[in-house]
Design a protein around this motif. Structure first.
Motif, PDB file in Angstrom:
ATOM      1  N   ASP A 233      37.321  49.834  41.250  1.00 20.63           N
ATOM      2  CA  ASP A 233      37.922  48.755  40.462  1.00 20.63           C
ATOM      3  C   ASP A 233      39.195  48.287  41.153  1.00 20.63           C
TER       4      ASP A 233
ATOM      5  N   VAL B 222      40.607  49.580  44.650  1.00 21.94           N
ATOM      6  CA  VAL B 222      39.621  49.416  45.730  1.00 21.94           C
ATOM      7  C   VAL B 222      38.726  48.236  45.374  1.00 21.94           C
TER       8      VAL B 222
ATOM      9  N   ARG C 155      44.062  42.311  14.116  1.00 25.53           N
ATOM     10  CA  ARG C 155      43.869  41.303  15.156  1.00 25.53           C
ATOM     11  C   ARG C 155      43.611  39.956  14.491  1.00 25.53           C
TER      12      ARG C 155
END
Ligand code: FAD
Length: 669
Positions: A37, A135, A286
Motif C-alpha cells: 500500500d 510501497v 455521522r
C-alpha cells in the motif's frame, strides 16, 4: 531469476477493505502472498462505516464478527423525516433497519479503521503475510502467452519504496477547521497523487529503492484512482457518469434537540436539501449532507472551500427548527458521487480488479466497503484453489460473471436511490415532479433487502448448478472422463428454502455429541473447503439409516478423488450432517465413519453431526422447516468455500453431485 528479483503467487496492490479481504483468504489457504500500500498507515478514523448483515456473516466465517458486534453501534430502526403541509420536517415513518429474520446479524456501524485492524490481526494469526506500507508499483508487464501455464509467473511488477514523508501526506486540518482528522486527502475531490509520489521517490533515491516481483496472479484493490486499472488500459475503463451530487460527511458528537439523533434517519427538507443521520460508536454521529450541487459537467467544488463549518451549516438548514451543533469532530470529508462500473474485471483471469477500482457509487446505502470486500471474498478462494491445485483455472472466469452483475445492480439501485434522496419532496399528491413520501419509503424498504447483501443470487455457471445441467446416470465406476462430465443438475425442489446461487442460510441446530445449540451457518468456515451438507432425515427409520450408510459408501470415493492422499479426508471437502430424529434416540455411532472421521491421536470428530431438535435453553431451531427439507427423506446440499450454494439433490444423487464437482475440481494423486 535476476538478482534482486523475487517470486510470489499473489501480489495484492492496495490494503483497503478489498485488498485485506483478499489477503485474509490467502492467509487462510496458505498461499505465498505480498500486499502493498502506498500509504504509511492504515485508516484510523472515518471513511466507510456501515456493515451489512451478510458482511457480518462473512466476518463470522473468518472468526472475527464477535469483535465487530461488540464494538459497533447496532442500527435497529430507520426514521424517515419529511416536510408536512407547512414545510416543517416531521417523522413520517419508522421501519426496521434490517429486514427481520433475514440473517442472524443486523446492520452495524464501525469505522473502516477498526475493520482493517480485525483483518490485520486475522492475517497475523494465520500467516506471515503483512501489509508492506509505503510501497507502490512503478511499472508492470504481463506475458499473455503464459496465462494458461500453471507454473508460470507471467506478471512482472517493479515496486518503488517510498520515504516516510511521501507515504504520509499532509492533512489539511489547520486550514479547513478544527477536526482530529480529515479525509479529504483520500477523497475523490483531491487530485490523485500517484504520479507525483513516483516522481518524488525517483528523485531522492534513498528509501526509494526498487525491486522486481514476478507474480502468478495480481489483484488491483487500489481504489477509485486505480493504478492497476490504468495500466490495463483500453477495455478496462469505468463506464457511467460523475453525478453532480456532492456530499459532505461529518463525524461529530452532536449537541442537539433533534429527537431521533440516535436513530438512522433520512431527513428530507422542503427546500434545503437532505441529511442522513448514522448513529455511531463512542457517542459519535455521522451526518451525510448533500451540499450545493455543481452544474452537470461543470467544475467540482474547490476542495479548499469545503470546511466542517460549511457542512454543518448545510445540515442546520435541513434540520431546522431543530438545533444542531458540536464541540468535538472526529473526522470529516466531502466527495462527489460517481456512478460507474468497470468494463472488465479481469485480464486473462491473471490480473483482477476489485472494490472501488471497478465500481463507485454514492454512500447512501452504506454499500462501498461491503460490496468491495464481497468482491474479493468471491475471488480469494478461487485463486487460492487454483494455486494449490484443487480447482481448474476455468473457475476464475466466474469472478467477473458473478461480481460484475452485482456491481451493475448496485449502480442501478444507487441511481434510483440517489434520485429519491436528492430530489425535491412533493408538496402534495398533485405535485408529480416532487418525490412522494410513499415512493421514498418504498425505496427504503425495497432497498434494504438489496443492501443487506443477503439477496445476492449468482447466475448458473460451472460452480452454480442452477438451470439443470445434463442429468446422466453415474456409470457406477466413480470415474468421470471427458464426455461423461456434465454439470450436475441436482434437484432444487428438495430444499425449497436453500436457493442455489445464494448463501447457505442459518437456523439453530444442536450438536449431537454435546447438545449445544449453534447457528448452523457458523460451521461453514472460510478456510477454502467445499462442504457437502447431508440432511440425513429421520435416521431412526431403518430404511433411511440404510440409505445414509449407502450414501457414505458413494461419497467416500468422491471426496478421496479430490483430496491429496497425504491430507486428511476432510481437507478439501468437508461433510456436515444434520438429522431430524430426536437427539436422545440417536448416537453418533449410528452414522457411518465418513461422517465423523477418525484422526490418529485425537479420535472421532464430534463437530460434524448435528440434530434439529429442541435445546435446553434456547428453544427449537426448527431447521428442517426453515430449510424447507423433508424431515423423513432429507437431501444433499453442496456449498462453495464462500458459503454460496452450488448444488442441491437427493441422498441417492451422488452420481450427479460427482458430475458437478468434476466440472471444476482437479483429481488428486
Ligand atoms: P480503498 O478503501 O480506497 O483502498 C484502496 C487502497 O489502495 C488504499 O489503502 C490506498 O492507499 C491504496 N492505493 C491506492 N493507490 C495505490 C497505489 N498506486 N499503490 C499502492 N497502494 C495504492 N463507503 C461507505 O460505505 N460509507 C462511507 O461513509 C464512505 N465514505 C467514504 C469517504 C471517502 C473520503 C472515501 C474516499 C470513500 C468513502 N466510502 C464510503 C467508500 C469506501 O471507503 C470504499 O468503497 C471502500 O473503502 C472501498 O474499498 P477498497 O479496498 O476497494 O478501496
Amino acid at each position: 531469476m535476476a538478482p534482486g528479483d523475487s517470486e510470489v503467487d499473489v501480489l495484492i496492490v492496495g490494503a483497503g477493505p478489498a485488498g485485506l479481504m483478499a489477503a485474509t483468504w490467502m492467509a487462510r489457504c496458505g498461499i505465498k502472498t505480498r500486499i502493498i500500500d502506498k500509504r504509511g498507515t492504515k485508516i484510523f478514523s472515518g471513511q466507510a462505516d456501515g456493515l451489512q448483515c451478510r458482511t457480518l456473516e462473512i466476518f463470522d466465517s473468518f472468526g472475527f464478527a464477535d469483535r465487530v458486534w461488540k464494538e459497533s453501534n447496532h442500527m435497529l430502526e430507520i426514521c424517515l423525516w419529511n416536510p408536512d403541509s407547512e414545510g416543517r420536517i416531521r417523522r413520517s415513518d419508522r421501519i426496521p433497519d434490517t429486514i427481520p429474520f433475514i440473517s442472524r446479524f443486523q446492520q452495524v456501524v464501525l469505522h473502516q479503521g477498526r475493520i482493517e485492524r480485525f483483518f490485520l490481526d486475522s492475517m497475523k494469526k494465520h500467516s506471515d503475510i503483512r501489509v508492506e506500507r509505503g510501497v507502490m508499483p512503478q511499472s508492470m508487464t504481463f506475458d499473455e502467452n503464459k496465462a494458461e501455464d500453471p507454473a508460470a509467473y507471467p506478471i512482472e511488477v517493479t515496486l518503488q519504496h517510498l520515504t516516510e514523508a511521501e507515504m504520509n501526506p499532509d492533512q489539511s486540518t489547520s486550514t479547513n477547521g478544527a477536526a482530529k482528522s480529515d479525509g479529504l486527502f483520500r477523497s475523490n475531490m483531491a487530485a490523485d497523487d500517484t504520479e507525483e509520489l513516483l516522481q518524488r521517490a525517483a528523485n531522492h533515491g534513498l528509501v526509494g529503492s526498487r525491486e522486481t516481483v514476478k507474480a502468478k496472479y495480481l489483484i488491483g484493490c487500489d481504489g477509485a484512482h486505480s493504478w492497476v486499472r490504468r495500466q490495463l488500459g483500453q477495455g478496462f475503463e469505468l463506464e457511467g457518469e460523475q453525478t453532480d451530487y456532492i456530499w459532505g460527511v461529518l463525524d461529530i458528537i452532536p449537541i442537539t434537540d433533534f429527537p431521533d439523533i440516535r436513530m438512522r434517519c433520512a431527513i428530507h427538507s422542503a427546500s434545503s436539501g437532505s441529511v442522513m443521520v448514522i448513529p455511531r460508536e463512542n457517542k459519535l454521529v455521522r451526518l451525510y449532507i448533500q451540499m450545493t450541487t455543481t452544474e452537470k459537467g461543470g467544475d467540482k467544488l474547490d476542495r479548499s472551500n469545503i470546511t466542517p463549518k460549511l457542512i454543518l451549516e448545510s445540515a442546520q438548514r435541513t434540520m431546522k427548527p431543530y438545533k444542531l451543533d458540536y464541540e468535538y469532530c472526529d473526522w470529516w470529508t466531502a466527495y462527489q458521487i460517481g456512478q460507474r462500473v468497470g468494463k472488465s474485471f479481469s485480464k486473462s483471469t491473471r490480473i483482477f480488479l476489485a472494490g472501488d477500482a471497478v465500481h463507485t457509487h454514492s454512500p447512501k446505502a452504506g454499500q462501498g466497503m461491503n460490496v468491495s470486500m464481497q468482491d474479493t471474498y468471491n475471488l480469494g478462494w478461487k485463486i487460492a484453489g487454483v494455486i494449490n491445485g484443487t480447482l481448474d483455472r476455468k473457475v476464475l472466469g466466474t469472478y467477473e460473471s458473478e461480481r460484475k452483475m452485482i456491481a451493475e445492480q448496485l449502480i442501478e439501485f444507487d441511481h434510483k436511490f440517489s434520485r429519491l434522496f436528492s430530489g425535491r419532496p412533493a408538496k402534495d399528491v398533485a405535485d408529480e415532479a416532487g418525490i412522494s413520501m410513499s415512493e421514498f419509503k418504498e425505496a427504503f424498504v425495497k432497498g434494504n433487502l438489496f443492501a443487506s447483501g443477503v439477496a445476492v443470487d449468482y447466475d448458473a455457471s460451472l460452480i452454480v448448478a442452477k438451470d439443470g445441467g445434463p442429468k446422466e446416470q453415474s456409470d457406477g465406476t466413480g470415474v468421470l472422463n471427458g464426455d461423461k462430465r456434465g454439470r450436475g443438475a441436482g434437484n432444487k425442489e428438495l430444499a425449497t428454502n436453500i436457493k442455489i446461487g445464494q448463501r447457505f442460510p442459518s437456523y439453530q441446530v444442536l450438536n449431537q455429541a454435546d447438545a449445544r445449540p449453534w447457528p448452523f451457518q457458523q460451521f461453514l468456515k472460510s478456510d477454502g473447503r467445499f462442504r457437502i451438507i447431508v440432511f440425513a432425515g429421520n435416521i431412526v427409520s431403518p430404511s433411511q439409516k440404510s440409505l445414509v450408510h449407502q450414501l457414505a459408501k458413494s461419497l467416500e470415493p468422491l471426496t478421496k478423488r479430490y483430496t491429496p492422499s497425504s491430507k486428511p479426508i476432510d481437507s478439501r471437502i468437508e461433510i456436515l450432517t444434520l438429522h431430524s430424529s430426536k437427539r436422545h434416540d440417536v448416537e453418533i455411532f449410528d452414522f457411518p465413519e465418513l461422517l465423523r472421521p477418525w484422526t490418529e491421536g485425537e479420535g472421532w470428530d464430534y463437530w460434524k453431526i448435528f440434530v434439529d431438535d429442541e435445546s435446553y435453553h434456547e428453544g427449537d431451531g426448527r431447521a428442517y422447516e426453515g430449510y424447507g427439507v423433508d424431515k423423513e427423506k432429507g437431501c444433499l446440499v453442496a456449498a462453495r468455500p464462500d458459503g454460496y450454494v452450488g448444488w442441491v439433490g437427493g441422498l441417492e444423487d451422488v452420481g450427479d453431485l460427482e458430475r458437478w464437482f468434476g466440472g471444476f475440481m482437479k483429481v488428486q494423486e
